[in-house]
Scaffold this motif. Structure first.
Motif, PDB file in Angstrom:
ATOM      1  N   SER A   2       0.858  -1.192   0.000  1.00  0.00           N
ATOM      2  CA  SER A   2       0.000   0.000   0.000  1.00  0.00           C
ATOM      3  C   SER A   2       0.891   1.237   0.000  1.00  0.00           C
ATOM      4  CB  SER A   2      -0.897  -0.003   1.237  1.00  0.00           C
ATOM      5  OG  SER A   2      -1.722   1.135   1.257  1.00  0.00           O
ATOM      6  N   PRO A   3       0.640   2.200  -0.926  1.00  0.00           N
ATOM      7  CA  PRO A   3      -0.419   2.189  -1.948  1.00  0.00           C
ATOM      8  C   PRO A   3      -0.184   1.091  -2.978  1.00  0.00           C
ATOM      9  CG  PRO A   3       1.082   4.008  -2.302  1.00  0.00           C
ATOM     10  CD  PRO A   3       1.466   3.425  -0.972  1.00  0.00           C
ATOM     11  N   LEU A   4      -1.272   0.685  -3.630  1.00  0.00           N
ATOM     12  CA  LEU A   4      -1.251  -0.441  -4.541  1.00  0.00           C
ATOM     13  C   LEU A   4      -0.297  -0.197  -5.701  1.00  0.00           C
ATOM     14  CD1 LEU A   4      -2.601  -3.200  -5.166  1.00  0.00           C
ATOM     15  CD2 LEU A   4      -4.227  -1.933  -6.587  1.00  0.00           C
ATOM     16  N   GLU A   5       0.542  -1.188  -6.003  1.00  0.00           N
ATOM     17  CA  GLU A   5       1.436  -1.160  -7.151  1.00  0.00           C
ATOM     18  C   GLU A   5       1.158  -2.386  -8.012  1.00  0.00           C
ATOM     19  OE1 GLU A   5       5.492  -0.881  -5.996  1.00  0.00           O
ATOM     20  OE2 GLU A   5       5.164   0.782  -4.581  1.00  0.00           O
ATOM     21  N   LEU A   6       1.104  -2.197  -9.312  1.00  0.00           N
ATOM     22  CA  LEU A   6       0.818  -3.307 -10.212  1.00  0.00           C
ATOM     23  C   LEU A   6       2.092  -3.785 -10.896  1.00  0.00           C
ATOM     24  CD1 LEU A   6      -2.483  -2.062 -11.904  1.00  0.00           C
ATOM     25  CD2 LEU A   6      -2.215  -3.543  -9.894  1.00  0.00           C
ATOM     26  N   GLN A   7       2.182  -5.083 -11.065  1.00  0.00           N
ATOM     27  CA  GLN A   7       3.294  -5.673 -11.792  1.00  0.00           C
ATOM     28  C   GLN A   7       2.991  -5.649 -13.293  1.00  0.00           C
ATOM     29  OE1 GLN A   7       5.317  -8.905  -9.223  1.00  0.00           O
ATOM     30  NE2 GLN A   7       3.122  -9.356  -9.053  1.00  0.00           N
ATOM     31  N   ALA A   8       3.957  -6.089 -14.083  1.00  0.00           N
ATOM     32  CA  ALA A   8       3.814  -6.029 -15.541  1.00  0.00           C
ATOM     33  C   ALA A   8       2.582  -6.793 -16.039  1.00  0.00           C
ATOM     34  CB  ALA A   8       5.076  -6.584 -16.206  1.00  0.00           C
ATOM     35  N   ASP A   9       2.220  -7.875 -15.339  1.00  0.00           N
ATOM     36  CA  ASP A   9       1.059  -8.665 -15.767  1.00  0.00           C
ATOM     37  C   ASP A   9      -0.254  -8.117 -15.220  1.00  0.00           C
ATOM     38  OD1 ASP A   9       1.251  -9.290 -13.117  1.00  0.00           O
ATOM     39  OD2 ASP A   9       1.429 -11.455 -13.386  1.00  0.00           O
ATOM     40  N   GLY A  10      -0.188  -6.982 -14.525  1.00  0.00           N
ATOM     41  CA  GLY A  10      -1.390  -6.361 -14.001  1.00  0.00           C
ATOM     42  C   GLY A  10      -1.790  -6.815 -12.609  1.00  0.00           C
TER      43      GLY A  10
END
Length: 233
Positions: free
Chosen positions: A99-107
């Motif tokens: 948190s805060p939300l982080e997205l990886q390459a695959d979403g």
């Protein structure tokens, strides 16, 4: 106390600790029955049910914390009219989203491994005992000592189904809004002066020998809490 209303008290031990005792080590050797009698002088305190869990050593915390908690619970068990009810203390490692939300390459969310410490079972047990006692007719009023909104339904059911008075003994200056929204018949606040006036004897003899107040609880200190790692909800 002849003619006084009978009160049953239900104490959320971890919530009391975090909200009122964590920063006051000199108050921790607390006689909870005496505290309730001081706060409710117009009631006959029929019983005090104290809900907690035996803590375990948590890496990075004071290794003596569990021993201090056990000494206290052993002393508390000698007080007439006080019963101890135990849940389970858990310390698990889990993967959780940052948190805060982080997205990886695959979403998908990026996760990290964390240590999650929690107590299980005490809240349900407290609510169940409160409702059962109210329905049994053994008390005229039920008081919850906690600031946890999870007890709203138990208090509401006690009032609606058993027609008993409901009360809140708040370990904080500002009780949870959801608890106050019940319009409890009685509201009390736990203050340092009352806790200091309700301390157990320094030495107590039970069936196993003598138990004494932990030295680190005599004056203010920076010790790790005996119920380490748990945060009140």
């Amino acid at each position: 106390m002849t003619g006084a209303k009978r009160a049953g008290i239900y104490i959320d031990g971890f919530n009391l600790y975090r909200r009122a005792l964590e920063q006051r080590p000199e108050c921790r050797w607390l006689d909870v029955r005496r505290l309730c009698e001081l706060l409710l002088p117009d009631f006959e305190v029929v019983h005090v049910r104290y809900f907690t869990a035996y803590v375990k050593f948590v890496e990075g915390e004071d290794p003596a914390s569990p021993a201090r908690q056990r000494a206290y619970l052993r002393a508390l068990a000698t007080v007439p009219g006080v019963s101890l009810h135990f849940g389970t203390f858990r310390s698990d490692r889990r993967w959780m989203a940052v948190s805060p939300l982080e997205l990886q390459a695959d979403g998908s969310p990026r996760t990290v491994r964390v240590r999650k410490i929690e107590e299980k079972g005490s809240d349900v047990s407290l609510a169940a005992h409160l409702v059962c006692d109210a329905m049994s007719g053994s008390v005229d009023a039920v008081f919850v000592l906690s600031n946890d909104s999870d007890f709203v339904d138990a208090l509401r059911l006690a009032r609606e189904r058993a027609d008993v008075e409901i009360g809140l003994i708040s370990p904080t200056a500002a009780p949870a809004r959801s608890l106050l929204a019940l319009a409890p018949d009685h509201v009390r606040h736990v203050r340092a002066a009352s806790m200091l006036a309700a301390q157990l004897p320094e030495r107590i003899v039970d069936a196993h020998g003598t138990v004494t107040r932990p030295k680190r609880w005599v004056v203010r200190s920076t010790e790790a809490p005996p119920e380490a790692g748990l945060r009140a909800r």
